[in-house]
Design an enzyme around this catalytic site. Sequence first.
Site, PDB file in Angstrom:
ATOM      1  N   SER A  69       0.844  -1.188   0.000  1.00 57.83           N
ATOM      2  CA  SER A  69       0.000   0.000   0.000  1.00 57.83           C
ATOM      3  C   SER A  69       0.880   1.239   0.000  1.00 57.83           C
ATOM      4  O   SER A  69       1.969   1.233   0.566  1.00 57.83           O
ATOM      5  CB  SER A  69      -0.919  -0.007   1.227  1.00 57.83           C
ATOM      6  OG  SER A  69      -1.852   1.050   1.155  1.00 57.83           O
ATOM      7  N   ASP A  70       0.383   2.285  -0.627  1.00 57.59           N
ATOM      8  CA  ASP A  70       1.097   3.554  -0.639  1.00 57.59           C
ATOM      9  C   ASP A  70       0.070   4.669  -0.760  1.00 57.59           C
ATOM     10  O   ASP A  70      -1.013   4.462  -1.310  1.00 57.59           O
ATOM     11  CB  ASP A  70       2.080   3.631  -1.806  1.00 57.59           C
ATOM     12  CG  ASP A  70       3.045   4.783  -1.652  1.00 57.59           C
ATOM     13  OD1 ASP A  70       4.007   4.653  -0.873  1.00 57.59           O
ATOM     14  OD2 ASP A  70       2.834   5.826  -2.297  1.00 57.59           O
TER      15      ASP A  70
END
Length: 193
Positions: A69-70
């Site tokens: 995730s970012d």
Amino acid sequence: MARLLVLASTSPFRRDLLARLQIPFETVAPDADESPLPGEHPAATATRLSEAKARAVVQHYPDALIIGSDQVAAHGDDRFGKPSRRENAIAQLSRMRGKEVVFHTGLCLLDAGTGRAQVRCIDTHVGFRDLSDAEIQSYLDREDALNCAGSAKSEGLGISLLTYLRGDDPNALIGLPLIALCDMLRAEGLALP
């Protein structure tokens, strides 16, 4: 046999969010360059980096389901990352006051065995109040937000800086869109309530 679930992140916020699903998992630090590409849209950066983080650890977990995730926060051409220092947080909050900032949260669930990646971007539109300099200083005196994109923790005192939050998953703003992740995990055969 249950598949090993790996969170490719050292974020305590993402770890705590994933723990809500009551599924055993491991965490590992991904080694991924988080620089945006020239001309890359913030949502594209978030999704590309979420997959890059998952793929960065696949050699250590060849049979696992890996979560990457970012998050990239943006208003127009302005991007707001983790400030790291108080001066940067003051500058970010000053630039965001009175504006809507979109937090693009990229999510990837990678099946390391097959190489199949499910990738999505969940957007959260956040309205910031027209903050005074004194309010910015007071907020940063009271809450450590130096490790948060956009310099504000909506799950804490940072909620007082906002006029609205609009999005499909309140967890996305904190860093891990659990609703989308649950859909992805079900698609990989994991049983969830």
